[in-house]
Write a protein that holds these residues in place. Sequence first.
Motif, PDB file in Angstrom:
ATOM      1  N   MET A  52       1.602   7.916   4.296  1.00 17.08           N
ATOM      2  CA  MET A  52       1.848   6.475   4.262  1.00 17.08           C
ATOM      3  C   MET A  52       1.126   5.776   5.403  1.00 17.08           C
ATOM      4  SD  MET A  52       5.846   6.592   3.103  1.00 17.08           S
ATOM      5  CE  MET A  52       6.239   4.883   3.381  1.00 17.08           C
ATOM      6  N   ALA A  53       1.177   6.411   6.570  1.00 17.19           N
ATOM      7  CA  ALA A  53       0.482   5.820   7.714  1.00 17.19           C
ATOM      8  C   ALA A  53      -1.012   5.732   7.434  1.00 17.19           C
ATOM      9  CB  ALA A  53       0.750   6.648   8.977  1.00 17.19           C
ATOM     10  N   ASN A  54      -1.565   6.797   6.825  1.00 22.86           N
ATOM     11  CA  ASN A  54      -2.997   6.794   6.494  1.00 22.86           C
ATOM     12  C   ASN A  54      -3.332   5.710   5.477  1.00 22.86           C
ATOM     13  OD1 ASN A  54      -3.273   8.953   8.181  1.00 22.86           O
ATOM     14  ND2 ASN A  54      -3.188  10.492   6.537  1.00 22.86           N
ATOM     15  N   ASP A  55      -2.425   5.570   4.492  1.00 23.64           N
ATOM     16  CA  ASP A  55      -2.657   4.544   3.470  1.00 23.64           C
ATOM     17  C   ASP A  55      -2.659   3.155   4.087  1.00 23.64           C
ATOM     18  OD1 ASP A  55      -2.888   6.425   1.572  1.00 23.64           O
ATOM     19  OD2 ASP A  55      -0.953   6.070   0.584  1.00 23.64           O
ATOM     20  N   LYS A  60      -6.256  13.138   2.532  1.00 25.24           N
ATOM     21  CA  LYS A  60      -4.937  12.983   3.139  1.00 25.24           C
ATOM     22  C   LYS A  60      -4.344  11.602   2.955  1.00 25.24           C
ATOM     23  CE  LYS A  60      -7.040  12.647   7.582  1.00 25.24           C
ATOM     24  NZ  LYS A  60      -7.669  12.728   8.633  1.00 25.24           N
ATOM     25  N   SER A  61      -4.879  10.878   1.983  1.00 25.03           N
ATOM     26  CA  SER A  61      -4.240   9.601   1.662  1.00 25.03           C
ATOM     27  C   SER A  61      -4.396   9.343   0.172  1.00 25.03           C
ATOM     28  CB  SER A  61      -4.871   8.473   2.460  1.00 25.03           C
ATOM     29  OG  SER A  61      -6.151   8.171   1.940  1.00 25.03           O
ATOM     30  N   THR A  62      -3.532   8.524  -0.374  1.00 24.88           N
ATOM     31  CA  THR A  62      -3.615   8.242  -1.810  1.00 24.88           C
ATOM     32  C   THR A  62      -4.690   7.204  -2.083  1.00 24.88           C
ATOM     33  OG1 THR A  62      -2.038   6.432  -1.739  1.00 24.88           O
ATOM     34  CG2 THR A  62      -1.138   8.624  -2.054  1.00 24.88           C
ATOM     35  N   SER A  63      -4.968   6.390  -1.056  1.00 29.32           N
ATOM     36  CA  SER A  63      -5.887   5.279  -1.284  1.00 29.32           C
ATOM     37  C   SER A  63      -7.334   5.749  -1.387  1.00 29.32           C
ATOM     38  CB  SER A  63      -5.742   4.254  -0.165  1.00 29.32           C
ATOM     39  OG  SER A  63      -5.881   4.907   1.079  1.00 29.32           O
ATOM     40  N   ALA A  64      -7.565   7.001  -1.091  1.00 29.24           N
ATOM     41  CA  ALA A  64      -8.927   7.500  -1.183  1.00 29.24           C
ATOM     42  C   ALA A  64      -9.448   7.401  -2.622  1.00 29.24           C
ATOM     43  CB  ALA A  64      -9.001   8.945  -0.702  1.00 29.24           C
ATOM     44  N   GLY A  65      -8.540   7.344  -3.560  1.00 33.81           N
ATOM     45  CA  GLY A  65      -8.939   7.254  -4.970  1.00 33.81           C
ATOM     46  C   GLY A  65      -9.838   8.421  -5.336  1.00 33.81           C
ATOM     47  N   SER A  66      -9.434   9.586  -4.894  1.00 32.12           N
ATOM     48  CA  SER A  66     -10.294  10.765  -4.951  1.00 32.12           C
ATOM     49  C   SER A  66     -10.549  11.228  -6.376  1.00 32.12           C
ATOM     50  CB  SER A  66      -9.620  11.876  -4.140  1.00 32.12           C
ATOM     51  OG  SER A  66      -9.884  13.117  -4.713  1.00 32.12           O
ATOM     52  N   ALA A 102       0.826  -1.213   0.000  1.00 27.00           N
ATOM     53  CA  ALA A 102       0.000   0.000   0.000  1.00 27.00           C
ATOM     54  C   ALA A 102       0.859   1.260   0.000  1.00 27.00           C
ATOM     55  CB  ALA A 102      -0.924   0.007   1.214  1.00 27.00           C
ATOM     56  N   VAL A 103       2.080   1.151   0.494  1.00 28.26           N
ATOM     57  CA  VAL A 103       2.908   2.355   0.594  1.00 28.26           C
ATOM     58  C   VAL A 103       4.178   2.272  -0.236  1.00 28.26           C
ATOM     59  CG1 VAL A 103       2.047   2.889   2.903  1.00 28.26           C
ATOM     60  CG2 VAL A 103       4.121   1.524   2.657  1.00 28.26           C
ATOM     61  N   VAL A 104       4.304   1.173  -0.982  1.00 28.40           N
ATOM     62  CA  VAL A 104       5.579   0.977  -1.671  1.00 28.40           C
ATOM     63  C   VAL A 104       5.842   2.091  -2.683  1.00 28.40           C
ATOM     64  CG1 VAL A 104       4.661  -0.532  -3.483  1.00 28.40           C
ATOM     65  CG2 VAL A 104       7.046  -0.769  -2.776  1.00 28.40           C
TER      66      VAL A 104
END
Lengths: 383, 268
Positions: free
Chosen positions: A246-249, A78-84, A59-61
Amino acid sequence: MTASPVFAPFRAVASAVRLAFRNLLQDRLRFALSVVGVGLSLMLILFLIGLRAGALRSAVVYLDNAPGSVGVFPPGTKSTSAGSAQFLAPETASAVASTPGVARVTPILLTLGLADLHGKKEVIKLIGYDAALGGGPWSLKQGREPVADDEVVLDRVLAGRHGLRVGDTFEIGGRRPTIVGLSSETSSWTGSYVFALRTFVEAVVLAPGGASFLLVTPEPGTRISELSARLQTLEGANVVLKGEVMANDREAVAGIFDRVLLLMVGAAFIVGALVVGMVIYTATNERRAEYGILKAIGAPGGVLYRVVASQAVVAASIGAVLGVGFAYGMGWLVMAARPQFMVIIEPTSIAVALAAGFVMALAGALFPARAVARLEPAEVFRR
Amino acid sequence: MDNLGLQVERVTKRFGSGDTEVVAVRDVSLVVNPGEVVLIMGPSGSGKTTLLLMLGALLKPTEGSITLDGLELSAMSERKLPDVRLRHFGFIFQDFNLLSALNVLDNVAFPAELTGVSRRTAREKATAVLTELGLGHRLRFPPDKLSGGEKQRVAIARALINDPTLILADEPTANLDSSHGHETMRLLREITQKRSRSVVIVSHDARIKDIADRVLWLEDGQFMKAIEMATDPICGMAVEREGAVAGVREGETYYFCAKGCRDEFLAS
Ligand SMILES: Nc1ncnc2c1ncn2[C@@H]1O[C@H](COP(=O)(O)OP(=O)(O)OP(=O)(O)O)[C@@H](O)[C@H]1O
Ligand SMILES: [Mg+2]
């Protein structure tokens, strides 16, 4: 001289443990079964935890290998995984770039896409980057980075699974890019990475000039906190340190994982404890008469408790070591057969597994040991 | 001290209450002196095992008191009993009941280890007792490789290892053929007499009467009559005083297996 009162309790324990060992080894098959049972359940636990660690890692690589230490996101993100679906305007990028203390701005356009790989649909993470500003594949194994629209670098494992090679094409978002390179360390079962020029991704997501986030590399000697404060004043910018992102992801992935994982780990744990419990229970029941004798000749309840509990602990400890071995083997097999699954067995999870084995043993031995400790010695005389 | 040995005073044991009450042992008194071998016989259900369990502090009497070497067992707390059993009693069971996972030597050494002596000391003691019982060549054998008589001798060695004051045996010969049973009990008597330790044996087996100093008959929870034994001074046979041929010399009464022995004795 012989009965030193200081050593006496330890000696009684030692002889209890020795008896436990002998009792266990008397029925080798049952012993082997209990060890393997514990081993398999701990393997499952370790494997699941390893799978989680692998998923968190993948997830953070990307961020871990991308440049910069401060991230600028659209407001509320505030995260990339939000797929905003929100993008930063090109003006924000230039405003960030002209902020004092900023050495480099790496704009990234990230989107989840559905790639049609030879008739099979796969979710991928499409990264749009500017070759001059960084953020592309960090470990290119074959070919080169894209220099034109409709050129992409594909994750090597993903390509391998679909028999794609450099020079082949596939369909995504109504376009048909050509594979010009293959990258490693970019595979994940939640979506492998595909790298393209930002202009290509802009066309796919229909956001000209936009960026999902900016990665800011500060000038040497700049204090991160001061820089963050300055950036925060910019219109439409949400500043988050890369470490936090990264922590959020990680958290976002863990959130999906943990409930199911906890359930499965719990089930594996219970199965392991039941295996130990059943084996120890039958082994103990079979020897009821012997334990009664021990009581009659003066073994206190505590010694019997220990004999039974140590049998469980011995079986579970050996099972735990076996389980760690199994888990490594299973992890290796899975990663060899399905490289998109990353299994990371960390020292801490080994410690957790060993502790779990120990607790399993105690839980499994609880009832048999209590039954034995309560045994009436007079019973031995009547049958 | 005059209260050495075992004193049983007016002991009663009841099981259950009301309609289902069973009085297994009824107002029994008994003294067993150091070095004495007492055999308790009686029909099935007469309360022999119940009495033995009380003597061994494995069962609390409903009434009465049991004292061993001045130690009142019947008043002791449950927490202290294991240690008393370990150090003051030796138990011998009908089924031998050895620990199947341990070899002969470790079976015998185990109770010694429980007292906290080192493993080496325990094994040395065990070797000595086993050798005395003629099992020096069987130390490393697992119990299931032994004959019945050998198993019972291992059990005796285990009962003796902590040099207990009192040895208690419930039907020790029931699973042995008659010659082995008798031989084993004779050995037990020999060893305990040498150490001046008491033995109480509960048995149906009349053939071991002759190794006992005293035979008691228990019926319906009570002693019926004491069968006193004596040794024929001529042939060495054990005889029941009652009904035996008696003869008096220098004011003392002697008992004989037959007239022939008496005549020979009085003539000498
Ligand atoms: N725990 C118990 N609860 C109820 N009754 C009992 C209990 N133990 C013994 N009894 C009863 O007490 C009586 C004496 O039993 P005990 O076992 O002492 O006899 P025994 O002389 O040893 O018999 P055997 O020669 O058959 O071994 C019997 O009627 C038995 O049913
Ligand atoms: Mg009985």
